[in-house]
Design a protein around this motif. Structure first.
Motif, PDB file in Angstrom:
ATOM      1  N   MET A 201      36.126  25.361  44.455  1.00 28.33           N
ATOM      2  CA  MET A 201      35.605  25.957  43.220  1.00 28.33           C
ATOM      3  C   MET A 201      35.481  27.476  43.408  1.00 28.33           C
ATOM      4  O   MET A 201      34.811  27.951  44.312  1.00 28.33           O
ATOM      5  N   HIS A 202      36.173  28.215  42.567  1.00 24.77           N
ATOM      6  CA  HIS A 202      36.092  29.674  42.645  1.00 24.77           C
ATOM      7  C   HIS A 202      34.998  30.174  41.704  1.00 24.77           C
ATOM      8  O   HIS A 202      34.958  29.825  40.534  1.00 24.77           O
ATOM      9  N   VAL A 203      34.104  30.978  42.245  1.00 25.20           N
ATOM     10  CA  VAL A 203      33.014  31.527  41.430  1.00 25.20           C
ATOM     11  C   VAL A 203      33.235  33.025  41.253  1.00 25.20           C
ATOM     12  O   VAL A 203      33.536  33.734  42.217  1.00 25.20           O
ATOM     13  N   GLU A 204      33.089  33.488  40.012  1.00 25.37           N
ATOM     14  CA  GLU A 204      33.294  34.898  39.708  1.00 25.37           C
ATOM     15  C   GLU A 204      32.331  35.775  40.516  1.00 25.37           C
ATOM     16  O   GLU A 204      31.151  35.461  40.648  1.00 25.37           O
ATOM     17  N   HIS A 205      32.859  36.888  41.025  1.00 26.73           N
ATOM     18  CA  HIS A 205      32.033  37.811  41.817  1.00 26.73           C
ATOM     19  C   HIS A 205      30.939  38.444  40.953  1.00 26.73           C
ATOM     20  O   HIS A 205      31.124  38.660  39.759  1.00 26.73           O
ATOM     21  N   VAL A 206      29.842  38.765  41.603  1.00 28.21           N
ATOM     22  CA  VAL A 206      28.754  39.476  40.922  1.00 28.21           C
ATOM     23  C   VAL A 206      29.272  40.867  40.543  1.00 28.21           C
ATOM     24  O   VAL A 206      29.791  41.588  41.396  1.00 28.21           O
ATOM     25  N   PRO A 207      29.161  41.271  39.270  1.00 30.90           N
ATOM     26  CA  PRO A 207      29.665  42.593  38.864  1.00 30.90           C
ATOM     27  C   PRO A 207      28.913  43.730  39.564  1.00 30.90           C
ATOM     28  O   PRO A 207      27.732  43.601  39.875  1.00 30.90           O
ATOM     29  N   HIS A 208      29.628  44.833  39.793  1.00 31.21           N
ATOM     30  CA  HIS A 208      29.003  46.009  40.407  1.00 31.21           C
ATOM     31  C   HIS A 208      28.207  46.794  39.369  1.00 31.21           C
ATOM     32  O   HIS A 208      28.579  46.844  38.206  1.00 31.21           O
ATOM     33  N   GLY A 209      27.107  47.403  39.795  1.00 35.21           N
ATOM     34  CA  GLY A 209      26.371  48.326  38.943  1.00 35.21           C
ATOM     35  C   GLY A 209      25.324  47.694  38.055  1.00 35.21           C
ATOM     36  O   GLY A 209      24.684  48.382  37.251  1.00 35.21           O
ATOM     37  N   GLY A 210      25.124  46.387  38.200  1.00 38.47           N
ATOM     38  CA  GLY A 210      24.135  45.713  37.365  1.00 38.47           C
ATOM     39  C   GLY A 210      22.728  46.201  37.593  1.00 38.47           C
ATOM     40  O   GLY A 210      21.928  46.274  36.650  1.00 38.47           O
ATOM     41  N   ASP A 211      22.436  46.575  38.843  1.00 40.20           N
ATOM     42  CA  ASP A 211      21.081  47.060  39.149  1.00 40.20           C
ATOM     43  C   ASP A 211      20.805  48.380  38.425  1.00 40.20           C
ATOM     44  O   ASP A 211      19.683  48.624  37.983  1.00 40.20           O
TER      45      ASP A 211
END
Length: 209
Positions: free
Chosen positions: A1-11
């Protein structure tokens, strides 16, 4: 199962505390969402763009310190995402399936979301008992079917804010009788750019007289 990476810059975009909770919510979905039958395996590679971030499209339509009802909350889109990003809003999550409300209660406890109340009910069962400034729904039903479930939960001068797709205008046309019957002042479609996602989404806003 491939899970989408956490987007950059959310913090930077959301603030560290909110972003940490959104990431934790994604982790809970990754570890338990499929097992609990809340999200399909093929949806995991779009977990952020299609589900979590897509849910943020309603935020500009939610007034400060308001109340919100999410009908058919399911895995928590957009209700849990709204609760995390808008701690000023009192949120009621409604779902008719016990396994979903069990999940929602578990997430609320894990993420420490004191502004959220979970209801194991069909929306119609709460007519006359619960009203809010904003009622929202995502992937629940066409507008024609959605209005009788949601509009009795909307306060006078409040709004239904529904996440919709390409057929939004057609859904409004198809629901002209229901819009009249349930005291809609107007209905309009907004195209929303979603931070961190490749594609935007569409929001239908219906104001109640």
């Amino acid at each position: 199962m491939h899970v989408e990476h956490v987007p950059h810059g959310g913090d930077r975009h959301f603030g560290v505390d909110i972003w940490d909770r959104l990431v934790r919510f994604a982790q809970l979905l990754e570890s338990e969402g499929e097992l609990r039958g809340l999200i399909g395996p093929r949806e995991m590679d779009k977990l952020w763009s299609r589900h979590i971030l897509n849910s943020t499209a309603i935020l500009d339509f939610v007034p400060e310190n308001s109340s919100l009802i999410d009908v058919g909350s399911g895995a928590g889109f957009p209700g849990i995402v709204t609760a995390i990003t808008r701690p000023d809003v009192t949120i009621h999550l409604i779902d008719s399936l016990g396994r979903r409300t069990d999940w929602l209660s578990y997430v609320v406890q894990d993420l420490d979301l004191p502004n959220v109340f979970v209801h194991h009910n069909r929306a119609e069962e709460l007519h006359g008992q619960l009203v809010a400034d904003i009622v929202t729904a995502r992937a629940v039903a066409a507008l024609k079917k959605l209005l009788p479930w949601t509009m009795p939960l909307v306060k006078s001068k409040g709004q239904l804010v529904a996440l919709k797709g390409g057929r939004a205008e057609q859904e409004i046309d198809d629901a002209h009788k229901e819009l009249r019957k349930f005291k809609a002042a107007w209905a309009e479609v907004h195209d929303i750019d979603v931070w961190g996602a490749d594609e935007g989404t569409r929001v239908v806003v219906v104001e109640k007289l």
